[in-house]
Design a protein around this motif. Structure first.
Motif, mmCIF file in Angstrom:
data_model
loop_
_atom_site.group_PDB
_atom_site.id
_atom_site.type_symbol
_atom_site.label_atom_id
_atom_site.label_comp_id
_atom_site.label_asym_id
_atom_site.label_seq_id
_atom_site.Cartn_x
_atom_site.Cartn_y
_atom_site.Cartn_z
ATOM 1 N N LEU A 58 0.829 -1.213 0.000
ATOM 2 C CA LEU A 58 0.000 0.000 0.000
ATOM 3 C C LEU A 58 0.864 1.265 0.000
ATOM 4 O O LEU A 58 0.502 2.270 -0.614
ATOM 5 N N SER A 59 1.991 1.193 0.682
ATOM 6 C CA SER A 59 2.879 2.355 0.713
ATOM 7 C C SER A 59 3.482 2.615 -0.662
ATOM 8 O O SER A 59 3.708 3.773 -1.040
ATOM 9 N N GLY A 60 3.737 1.542 -1.417
ATOM 10 C CA GLY A 60 4.259 1.715 -2.768
ATOM 11 C C GLY A 60 3.266 2.388 -3.688
ATOM 12 O O GLY A 60 3.630 3.257 -4.493
ATOM 13 N N ILE A 61 1.995 2.010 -3.566
ATOM 14 C CA ILE A 61 0.945 2.643 -4.377
ATOM 15 C C ILE A 61 0.805 4.120 -3.987
ATOM 16 O O ILE A 61 0.678 4.996 -4.843
ATOM 17 N N ALA A 62 0.843 4.388 -2.684
ATOM 18 C CA ALA A 62 0.725 5.773 -2.215
ATOM 19 C C ALA A 62 1.871 6.635 -2.745
ATOM 20 O O ALA A 62 1.667 7.797 -3.124
ATOM 21 N N ALA A 63 3.073 6.061 -2.801
ATOM 22 C CA ALA A 63 4.240 6.805 -3.270
ATOM 23 C C ALA A 63 4.147 7.145 -4.753
ATOM 24 O O ALA A 63 4.797 8.087 -5.220
ATOM 25 N N ASN A 64 3.334 6.389 -5.502
ATOM 26 C CA ASN A 64 3.160 6.669 -6.931
ATOM 27 C C ASN A 64 2.252 7.868 -7.183
ATOM 28 O O ASN A 64 2.304 8.472 -8.258
ATOM 29 N N TYR A 65 1.425 8.215 -6.206
ATOM 30 C CA TYR A 65 0.428 9.266 -6.417
ATOM 31 C C TYR A 65 0.574 10.450 -5.471
ATOM 32 O O TYR A 65 0.041 11.529 -5.740
ATOM 33 N N LEU A 66 1.264 10.257 -4.360
ATOM 34 C CA LEU A 66 1.367 11.307 -3.347
ATOM 35 C C LEU A 66 2.808 11.784 -3.216
ATOM 36 O O LEU A 66 3.743 11.034 -3.501
ATOM 37 N N PRO A 67 3.019 13.021 -2.770
ATOM 38 C CA PRO A 67 4.392 13.487 -2.522
ATOM 39 C C PRO A 67 5.029 12.704 -1.383
ATOM 40 O O PRO A 67 4.337 12.197 -0.494
ATOM 41 N N MET A 68 6.354 12.621 -1.407
ATOM 42 C CA MET A 68 7.091 11.810 -0.433
ATOM 43 C C MET A 68 6.823 12.259 1.002
ATOM 44 O O MET A 68 6.693 11.433 1.908
ATOM 45 N N TRP A 69 6.742 13.569 1.210
ATOM 46 C CA TRP A 69 6.551 14.045 2.581
ATOM 47 C C TRP A 69 5.214 13.581 3.146
ATOM 48 O O TRP A 69 5.109 13.268 4.345
ATOM 49 N N LEU A 70 4.200 13.492 2.292
ATOM 50 C CA LEU A 70 2.882 13.068 2.757
ATOM 51 C C LEU A 70 2.873 11.565 3.055
ATOM 52 O O LEU A 70 2.257 11.121 4.044
#
Length: 552
Positions: free
Chosen positions: A61-73
């Motif tokens: 899930l963190s990998g998917i989030a990193a594809n769409y969200l900025p790193m700081w978020l």
């Protein structure tokens, strides 16, 4: 500031993040009190350790989030999961939350375990993108600091509560909940992808940071050994550790200072050149007419422009050649490695050999560390000292492959990773059998813990490179996550068997004291580890041709 300043500043941020990200290693320090408050059996306590590892099953899930969200978020979201997971457990232990059922604690432990994956994902992605030539080295170097987490948390707890076991257990949970979030908020602006136009190896900077890292590990080990830890007060030990963690800041600060000095020097030279040209023209102005002045200035301007452009062009060619050499070497290796997907991988014998080697090595060691609280209690020792010791030596174990990788790769020599694993699995198996020694001073307990920490930490780092060499880089994310599925499987299986033996040998209150509590368990773990060594030897034989081809 130059991009290199921000590039190395991101490395310092990754070090700080990983140094507090190993919160799951704190479990032995508070597990006994959690067991007492919830009136759990050893089997139920083992299931909570499994829950923390099971959180990694949702790490994608963190990998998917990193594809769409900025790193700081992504970073803030991950640390917030840990705040909830560990924070609610802390509130339960201090009585602020009542009637928390076992199922809720299981879910919170799983949530807390998943939070680690989010911080790991951010650090891995930033390392690969900001250091394209040395991504593997940076991942190994920063990841080694995660092995130091338990030592760092122990130092802080020693300052706050030096003696009270109950308060110490609660302090571990409190720190596990808030410290990752605090560090994430501080480092969020720094952990971002930097567009470095000219990438080349900063040899001196890497050697300097390796020296700092080794010094940090040595300080941690010395502080974990009973005879030497008494030389420093808990406060001095904590301050020393914090100083060493911040020492890598000297690299970006030095780069920034050098850039400012260079910029000032160039401006001074430029001003002097302008003044000299002006003086020359004033002296010769009476002898030249207007047309000659214009012609001369245009000629000089053209020559200076051509000369400057030529120098810049030659510089780019040299850097491009260095980069092309490195890329060519990489492509040559990749052309030999077969790129396969997860479906094909699951049908390969090499995968299953690798899977069980990892299961009987790293996963078995993690189960051992999860049980350190009860192992220490059964022998009348403090869990904190053992946790700190395993953390310190695990740090060195994770670091060693990175050091070897750096110096060996510069000579264009490729190490056989399976052979490296064989050399690490054998001592791990021997360490489990050393635990069977009837040792009243528990010397062998400390020695065995250190050996298991070093070897399992090293295999963890090696596994990242080994996965790419066996199955390619294209599907690395999926392939490696499939491999580490054996962690929750092994945690449940091996931990459950250890809990059954512990419960059988224990008293009516569910506690066990003496050598018999884990004698059968250590014998089984040692045997499985030697089986894993044999499987690693088979994997080495099957991949020997590939590694030999890289040496020629």
């Amino acid at each position: 500031m130059p991009p290199t300043f921000l590039q190395w500043l991101s490395l310092v941020a990754m070090i700080l993040l990983q140094s507090i990200n190993g919160t799951n290693s704190n479990f032995p320090a508070y597990s006994s009190q959690l067991k007492h408050v919830l009136s759990m059996s050893q089997i139920q306590l083992n299931n909570l350790a499994f829950a923390s590892d099971a959180g990694k099953l949702l790490g994608w899930l963190s990998g998917i989030a990193a594809n769409y969200l900025p790193m700081w978020l992504v970073l803030i979201l991950g640390s917030s999961l840990g705040l909830v997971g560990y924070g609610v457990q802390y509130l339960f232990l201090i009585g602020r939350v009542s009637n928390l059922p076992y199922g809720a604690v299981f879910f919170l432990a799983m949530l807390a375990g998943n939070s680690i994956c989010w911080i790991n994902t951010v650090c891995y992605l930033v390392a690969i993108r900001n250091f394209p030539l040395d991504g593997q080295l940076v991942i190994g170097l920063t990841g080694s600091y995660q092995g130091l987490s338990a030592k760092i948390y122990t130092d802080i707890v020693d300052v706050i509560y030096p003696s009270s076991d109950g308060k110490r257990a609660r302090a571990y949970l409190l720190l596990s909940s808030i410290l990752p979030l605090i560090v994430s908020v501080i480092t969020a602006p720094l952990v971002r992808v930097i567009k470095v136009m000219k990438t080349k190896r900063a040899k001196d900077a890497f050697i300097f940071i390796l020296v700092i890292t080794i010094a940090t590990g040595a300080f941690a080990v010395m502080g974990s050994i009973g005879s030497t830890s008494s030389l420093l007060s808990p406060f001095a030990s904590a301050v020393g550790m914090l100083t060493l963690l911040l020492a890598p800041l000297l690299i970006p600060l030095g780069l920034g200072l050098r850039h400012q000095i260079k910029q000032l020097a160039e401006e001074k030279v430029h001003i002097e050149e302008i003044n000299n040209v002006s003086m020359d023209k004033m002296e010769s102005g009476v002898k030249l007419d207007i047309s000659e002045i214009v012609s001369e200035s245009q000629s000089e301007s053209f020559e200076l422009s051509f000369s400057s452009t030529s120098e810049e062009f030659n510089g780019e060619i040299r850097e491009s050649n260095n980069g092309d050499d490195r890329i060519s070497d990489t492509n040559e290796v990749i052309s030999v490695i077969e790129e396969i997907g997860v479906k094909v991988m699951l049908r390969r014998l090499n995968f299953w050999l690798y899977f069980f080697v990892y299961l009987f090595g790293v996963t078995l060691a993690l189960v051992f560390f999860n049980n350190l609280g009860q192992i220490a209690e059964s022998r009348g020792r403090s869990a904190s000292s053992l946790v700190s010791l395993s953390s310190s030596f695990g740090f060195f174990g994770r670091l060693v492959p990175s050091i070897v990788e750096y110096f060996v790769s510069r000579r264009k020599y490729m190490i056989s990773r399976p052979a490296f694993v064989v050399a690490l699995m054998a001592p791990t198996g021997a360490a489990f059998f050393l635990l069977l020694a009837n040792d009243t001073s528990v010397l062998w307990l400390y020695i065995s813990t250190a050996i298991i920490g070093v070897c399992s930490g090293a295999i963890t780092t090696i596994s990242v490179s080994l996965t790419t060499e066996l199955f390619g880089t294209k599907n690395f994310g999926v392939n490696h996550n499939v491999l580490v599925v054996n962690i929750p499987i092994g945690s449940l299986l091996f931990g459950y068997l250890a809990a059954v033996v512990y419960h059988k040998e224990g008293n009516a209150e569910g506690k066990c004291f003496g050598m018999e509590c884990y004698r059968k368990t250590f014998s089984l773990w040692g045997t499985l580890c030697f089986i894993g060594t044999f499987l690693a030897l088979i994997l080495y034989a099957r991949t020997r041709k590939f590694y030999n081809s890289q040496r020629s």
